[in-house]
Structures are given as C-alpha cells and as structure tokens.
Design a protein around this motif. Sequence first.
Motif, PDB file in Angstrom:
ATOM      1  N   GLU A 208       0.837  -1.207   0.000  1.00  0.00           N
ATOM      2  CA  GLU A 208       0.000   0.000   0.000  1.00  0.00           C
ATOM      3  C   GLU A 208       0.875   1.261   0.000  1.00  0.00           C
ATOM      4  O   GLU A 208       0.604   2.220  -0.734  1.00  0.00           O
ATOM      5  CB  GLU A 208      -0.925   0.011   1.219  1.00  0.00           C
ATOM      6  CG  GLU A 208      -1.831   1.216   1.273  1.00  0.00           C
ATOM      7  CD  GLU A 208      -2.720   1.217   2.519  1.00  0.00           C
ATOM      8  OE1 GLU A 208      -3.311   2.281   2.772  1.00  0.00           O
ATOM      9  OE2 GLU A 208      -2.808   0.201   3.214  1.00  0.00           O
TER      10      GLU A 208
ATOM     11  N   ARG B 254       2.245   1.755  -3.447  1.00  0.00           N
ATOM     12  CA  ARG B 254       1.229   2.334  -4.344  1.00  0.00           C
ATOM     13  C   ARG B 254       1.066   3.828  -4.084  1.00  0.00           C
ATOM     14  O   ARG B 254       0.958   4.624  -5.015  1.00  0.00           O
ATOM     15  CB  ARG B 254      -0.114   1.613  -4.174  1.00  0.00           C
ATOM     16  CG  ARG B 254      -0.191   0.252  -4.824  1.00  0.00           C
ATOM     17  CD  ARG B 254      -1.617  -0.292  -4.834  1.00  0.00           C
ATOM     18  NE  ARG B 254      -2.225  -0.388  -3.512  1.00  0.00           N
ATOM     19  CZ  ARG B 254      -2.107  -1.438  -2.689  1.00  0.00           C
ATOM     20  NH1 ARG B 254      -1.405  -2.491  -3.058  1.00  0.00           N
ATOM     21  NH2 ARG B 254      -2.692  -1.430  -1.517  1.00  0.00           N
TER      22      ARG B 254
ATOM     23  N   GLN C 200       3.976   5.709  -5.614  1.00  0.00           N
ATOM     24  CA  GLN C 200       3.823   5.846  -7.067  1.00  0.00           C
ATOM     25  C   GLN C 200       2.773   6.896  -7.414  1.00  0.00           C
ATOM     26  O   GLN C 200       2.977   7.704  -8.322  1.00  0.00           O
ATOM     27  CB  GLN C 200       3.464   4.489  -7.697  1.00  0.00           C
ATOM     28  CG  GLN C 200       4.575   3.469  -7.639  1.00  0.00           C
ATOM     29  CD  GLN C 200       5.855   3.965  -8.290  1.00  0.00           C
ATOM     30  OE1 GLN C 200       5.831   4.558  -9.356  1.00  0.00           O
ATOM     31  NE2 GLN C 200       6.977   3.736  -7.620  1.00  0.00           N
TER      32      GLN C 200
END
Length: 95
Positions: A29, A32, A35
């Motif tokens: 998580e 992510r 990113q």
Amino acid sequence: MLFLLQWMRDMNLQFAQRSRVRKLQYIAELERNVQALKAKGSEVSAELDFLNQQNLILSMENKALKQRLEFSTGAALLSTELSRWEIVCEDESVT
C-alpha cells in the motif's frame, strides 16, 4: 499438556504468518501511495512550469502596456500643453 503446547505453537505461528502478511500488504500500500504521489508530483511540476511561462508572458505584456500607457499619457499631456500654448500665443497676437 503436550497438546496444549503444540496448539500454542500453532497459534503463535499463525499469528506470525498473519503479521507478515499484514506487513507485506502495508508495504504494498505504501509503494502504491509513493507511485501515486510521484505521478501527482510530475503533474503538478508540469503545471507549475506552464504557469511560470504564462506568468512570464503576462508580465512582459503588462510591462509593454504600461509603457504604451505612459507614452500615450505623455503624448496627451504634450498635446494639452501645446493647445494651451497656442491659445496663449493667439491671445498675445490679438492684443
């Protein structure tokens, strides 16, 4: 008693496995999120570059308009003074 110890070890093992899974999910998580934030940062950086260019263009236009205004104000004042001078000269020639 041996059964109880085995059961406790199994429970501890399961707890450790669940803990590792949760940790891996948390790390995934976070990756992510990193990113997504990098993508947002690139987007904002591009927008900032565009806005800086627009600001430069508008500043140059503003400077040019101010110069035109100063010139036209100066020309208007000159024209007014010239008209006054002509009136004064006409008055002197009449008298």
